[in-house]
Scaffold this motif. Structure first.
Motif, short mmCIF file in Angstrom:
data_model
loop_
_atom_site.label_atom_id
_atom_site.label_comp_id
_atom_site.label_asym_id
_atom_site.label_seq_id
_atom_site.Cartn_x
_atom_site.Cartn_y
_atom_site.Cartn_z
N LEU A 24 94.63 42.59 30.94
CA LEU A 24 94.05 43.67 31.76
C LEU A 24 92.77 43.19 32.44
CD1 LEU A 24 94.34 46.91 29.59
CD2 LEU A 24 95.39 46.50 31.82
N ALA A 25 91.92 42.54 31.65
CA ALA A 25 90.63 42.09 32.18
C ALA A 25 90.82 41.01 33.24
CB ALA A 25 89.75 41.58 31.03
N ASN A 26 91.64 40.02 32.91
CA ASN A 26 91.74 38.84 33.79
C ASN A 26 92.61 39.06 35.01
OD1 ASN A 26 90.16 37.62 31.91
ND2 ASN A 26 91.85 36.60 30.86
N VAL A 27 93.61 39.91 34.89
CA VAL A 27 94.50 40.11 36.03
C VAL A 27 94.05 41.34 36.84
CG1 VAL A 27 96.87 40.53 36.76
CG2 VAL A 27 96.41 39.01 34.82
N LEU A 28 94.00 42.48 36.17
CA LEU A 28 93.70 43.72 36.91
C LEU A 28 92.21 43.82 37.23
CD1 LEU A 28 95.12 46.41 37.81
CD2 LEU A 28 94.10 47.40 35.74
N GLY A 29 91.38 43.72 36.19
CA GLY A 29 89.94 43.85 36.38
C GLY A 29 89.43 42.81 37.35
N ASN A 30 89.89 41.60 37.18
CA ASN A 30 89.43 40.51 38.03
C ASN A 30 89.84 40.71 39.49
OD1 ASN A 30 88.34 38.01 38.69
ND2 ASN A 30 90.30 36.98 38.36
N CYS A 31 91.07 41.15 39.68
CA CYS A 31 91.57 41.36 41.05
C CYS A 31 90.70 42.40 41.77
CB CYS A 31 93.03 41.81 40.98
SG CYS A 31 93.73 42.11 42.60
N LEU A 32 90.42 43.48 41.06
CA LEU A 32 89.59 44.53 41.66
C LEU A 32 88.20 43.99 41.96
CD1 LEU A 32 89.02 47.53 42.37
CD2 LEU A 32 88.32 47.85 39.99
N ASN A 33 87.64 43.31 40.98
CA ASN A 33 86.27 42.86 41.10
C ASN A 33 86.08 41.86 42.23
OD1 ASN A 33 83.62 41.52 39.71
ND2 ASN A 33 84.00 43.67 39.21
N ARG A 34 86.96 40.89 42.30
CA ARG A 34 86.77 39.87 43.34
C ARG A 34 87.01 40.45 44.72
NH1 ARG A 34 91.90 35.80 42.40
NH2 ARG A 34 90.59 34.38 43.57
N THR A 35 87.98 41.37 44.82
CA THR A 35 88.25 42.00 46.12
C THR A 35 87.02 42.79 46.59
OG1 THR A 35 90.57 42.17 45.51
CG2 THR A 35 89.85 43.53 47.35
N LEU A 36 86.46 43.57 45.67
CA LEU A 36 85.28 44.36 46.04
C LEU A 36 84.10 43.45 46.41
CD1 LEU A 36 85.34 47.24 43.39
CD2 LEU A 36 85.77 47.41 45.85
N LYS A 37 83.93 42.41 45.65
CA LYS A 37 82.81 41.48 45.91
C LYS A 37 82.95 40.85 47.30
CE LYS A 37 80.27 41.01 42.07
NZ LYS A 37 80.98 41.19 40.76
N MET A 38 84.17 40.43 47.64
CA MET A 38 84.38 39.77 48.94
C MET A 38 84.13 40.74 50.09
SD MET A 38 87.67 37.30 48.38
CE MET A 38 88.77 38.68 48.18
N ILE A 39 84.67 41.95 49.94
CA ILE A 39 84.46 42.91 51.04
C ILE A 39 82.98 43.23 51.17
CG2 ILE A 39 85.09 45.19 51.96
CD1 ILE A 39 87.72 44.99 50.52
N GLY A 40 82.31 43.31 50.02
CA GLY A 40 80.87 43.55 50.03
C GLY A 40 80.13 42.41 50.72
N ARG A 41 80.44 41.20 50.30
CA ARG A 41 79.69 40.05 50.80
C ARG A 41 80.00 39.77 52.27
NH1 ARG A 41 81.05 35.46 47.27
NH2 ARG A 41 80.01 36.80 45.75
N TYR A 42 81.30 39.77 52.63
CA TYR A 42 81.67 39.32 53.98
C TYR A 42 81.70 40.44 55.02
CZ TYR A 42 83.33 35.40 51.13
OH TYR A 42 83.43 34.37 50.23
N ARG A 43 81.86 41.68 54.56
CA ARG A 43 82.04 42.75 55.55
C ARG A 43 81.19 43.97 55.22
NH1 ARG A 43 83.67 39.10 57.97
NH2 ARG A 43 85.72 38.74 58.89
N ALA A 44 80.15 43.78 54.46
CA ALA A 44 79.24 44.86 54.07
C ALA A 44 79.99 46.06 53.49
CB ALA A 44 78.38 45.29 55.27
N GLY A 45 81.10 45.78 52.79
CA GLY A 45 81.85 46.85 52.11
C GLY A 45 82.78 47.63 52.99
N VAL A 46 82.91 47.24 54.26
CA VAL A 46 83.74 48.05 55.17
C VAL A 46 85.07 47.35 55.46
CG1 VAL A 46 83.86 49.13 57.45
CG2 VAL A 46 81.70 49.10 56.18
N LEU A 47 86.12 48.15 55.41
CA LEU A 47 87.46 47.61 55.55
C LEU A 47 87.82 47.39 57.02
CD1 LEU A 47 89.85 46.94 53.76
CD2 LEU A 47 90.65 49.27 54.06
N GLY A 48 88.15 46.14 57.35
CA GLY A 48 88.50 45.78 58.72
C GLY A 48 90.01 45.89 58.97
N PRO A 49 90.39 45.69 60.22
CA PRO A 49 91.80 45.87 60.60
C PRO A 49 92.63 44.59 60.37
CG PRO A 49 90.48 45.34 62.52
CD PRO A 49 89.54 45.32 61.36
N VAL A 50 93.95 44.76 60.51
CA VAL A 50 94.82 43.59 60.53
C VAL A 50 95.19 43.35 61.99
CG1 VAL A 50 97.08 42.68 59.85
CG2 VAL A 50 95.77 44.08 58.27
N THR A 51 94.55 42.36 62.62
CA THR A 51 94.88 42.09 64.03
C THR A 51 95.58 40.74 64.13
OG1 THR A 51 92.66 41.18 64.24
CG2 THR A 51 93.01 43.41 65.06
#
Ligand code: MSP
Length: 520
Positions: free
Chosen positions: A354-381
């Motif tokens: 749970l921690a390594n697969v689910l928790g980690n997936c959520l955490n890294r995704t949130l961190k990346m969106i935070g770091r690279y896009r200030a937490g805002v979800l961009g489009p698929v172009t």
């Protein structure tokens, strides 16, 4: 969807506190009930306690209390334990309640009126732990001991009322064979059919030497056989044959969609209960699912062996690893229907998953969106690559696959599918390397795509886990920037994607590391 869904657990003997076995059935039923509520079904979930019979009397004598006191004490413990484990049962029926006793007497009267009950005498073997009549052949094969507890069978010889089971063997057989009454798993259905084939005996349904039970209305010297009393709970709790206002529940929810039970009590549910229902001219339940039994560290759970998983041990696991990790472990442990084995190393392994697969997936995704896009979800172009396409396909397939798993009561699949989606998302993130994409402004659209698809995938996985991880899944969803209270309020929007421009929240570990020192 919006259909009706009625699920039951067995009602448990309150001759002691609940243990892993009782908790397992109840939590499995809870997960299924929560799923049906989530998809918008009008859902009813029943559990309770089975308080009559010789087993209760014997324990009460040994503890020097009355059977009623014993039942009161332990039924309360069952209720409290289920509440603590956040079981969402709609009702908790106790068979010593007047609402049950009165309705059962009406049921017996109806069977007497149709000529299905007659007076005779019984001589044969009885398994007092299982409250079960055992045929001579079975008794001999088991060396006159209980096949479950190993304790000696008891010889009974007494006048008794019989229920004309033999009259209903054929229709019950047909219902099971044609799946009008679905019995699962398949091998258990076949076991029932082969035992039922050629069955000729009627069922002894009263005891004149026992006082603790529901009196037979026209002959109160006899009390009703505890299984006839107990099985009736599935309809008396809905108000069948009651004057109370809740009798509309019966019209709304009967027949049950699933009676969830352990494999050792399938015969009662698959044969006696349908025969009783046909006698009462009532529809049969749609499905009886018999799950497997837990052993503990490879052996039968036993207090003397010291491997018994009692209530306090279950509570301690929930405290240490979280209640949701316990629920996950129980469902994950084996394909639903198979036997299971409890072991703390396995528990820790599934917690780490749970921690390594689910928790980690959520955490890294949130961190990346935070770091690279200030937490805002961009489009698929960006035109999707092969890697993108395969995660898109996984996201698309997920709701249908999960629905299929719940429809077939493949509860292990129901927990694994969301984990697989998270695992695949982790693989997608590893393969697309957003960390490098972020360094190259020319790859901004590609980075947007990866972030977008990753967050949609983890969002779906979390929504799919709500029935299993009611706290953690909603906590994850909250971290994704969605009000958890809004999730599931409109089932038609359950699988909606997060909209463009959505602002995600801050991530924090869903399953914080547990120090081994804390596990005891
Ligand atoms: N009172 C009857 C059921 C009447 S239903 C109309 C009864 N009660 S019980 O207290 O013995 O509980 C039986 C149920 O507990 C089983 O069907 C099963 O669901 C669960 N389990 C008890 N021990 C178990 C394991 N070791 N493993 C898994 N589940 C088992 O029978």
């Amino acid at each position: 969807m919006n259909s009706r869904f009625y699920i039951t657990t067995p009602i448990y003997y309150p001759n002691g506190e609940p243990h892993l076995g009782h908790i397992y059935t109840t939590l499995c039923a809870d997960v299924v009930a929560r799923w049906h509520r989530l998809i918008g079904d009008d859902t009813y979930f029943l559990t309770g306690t089975d308080e009559h019979g010789i087993k209760m009397v014997k324990t009460a004598v040994a503890e020097n209390v009355s059977p009623q006191e014993l039942a009161d004490r332990n039924a309360d413990i069952f209720k409290q334990a289920f509440k603590q484990l956040k079981v969402t049962n709609d009702d908790f029926i106790r068979t010593s309640e007047p609402r049950h006793k009165l309705a059962v007497q009406e049921i017996v009267k109806k069977m007497v009126a149709t000529g299905d009950i007659y007076l005779g005498s019984y001589e044969g073997w009885y398994d007092e732990g299982q409250e079960e009549f055992v045929t001579e052949t079975e008794a001999k094969a088991a060396e006159y001991k209980s096949s479950i507890s190993g304790r000696p069978l008891v010889r009974y010889q007494e006048p008794t009322y019989f229920f004309k089971l033999s009259k209903y063997v054929e229709p019950v057989y047909r219902a099971i064979e044609t799946d009008a009454l679905l019995i699962r798993p398949e091998n258990r259905k076949n076991e029932v059919l082969s035992k039922l084939k050629g069955w000729t005996a009627d069922l002894s349904i009263s005891r004149s030497t026992l006082k603790w039970g529901i009196p037979i209305p026209h002959d109160p010297e006899h009390v009703l056989y505890v299984w006839v009393d107990a099985l009736s709970n599935y309809i008396t709790a809905l108000g069948y044959e009651s004057n109370e206002t809740n009798s509309s529940l019966f019209a709304r929810f009967w027949p049950a969609d699933v009676h969830l039970i352990g494999k050792e009590i399938l015969w009662f549910h698959a044969v006696y209960w349908p025969a009783m229902l046909i006698s009462l001219n009532l529809p049969l339940p749609k499905q009886i699912f018999a799950h497997g039994w837990w052993t503990s560290e490879g052996k039968k759970m036993s207090k003397s062996m010291g491997n018994f998983i009692d209530l306090s041990r279950v509570q301690q696991l929930a405290r240490t690893y979280s209640l949701d990790a316990l629920r996950f472990y129980l469902l994950r442990a084996a394909p639903f229907g198979s036997d299971l084995d409890f072991g703390e190393p396995d528990f820790i392994k599934s917690f780490n998953e749970l921690a390594n697969v689910l928790g980690n997936c959520l955490n890294r995704t949130l961190k990346m969106i935070g770091r690279y896009r200030a937490g805002v979800l961009g489009p698929v172009t960006h035109a999707p690559t092969e890697l993108d396409q395969s995660i898109i396909a996984a996201i698309d397939r997920f709701p249908g696959a999960l629905q299929g798993a719940y429809d077939k009561l493949e509860l292990q699949q129901a927990v694994l599918l969301p984990l697989e989606l998270a695992r695949q998302t982790n693989g997608y993130i590893d393969a697309t390397a957003p960390f490098s994409l972020a360094k190259d402004p020319a790859k901004a659209a590609q980075l947007d795509t990866v972030l977008h698809l990753s967050v949609q995938a983890i969002y779906r996985a979390l929504v799919g886990l709500i029935p299993v991880l009611p706290d953690k899944a909603l906590e994850g969803i909250r971290q994704l920037g969605i009000d958890p209270a809004a999730v599931g309020t409109d089932p038609s929007k359950l699988w909606d994607h997060l909209p463009l421009g959505h602002k995600v929240g801050e991530g924090s570990p869903l399953f914080p590391r547990v120090e081994p020192a804390n596990t005891k």
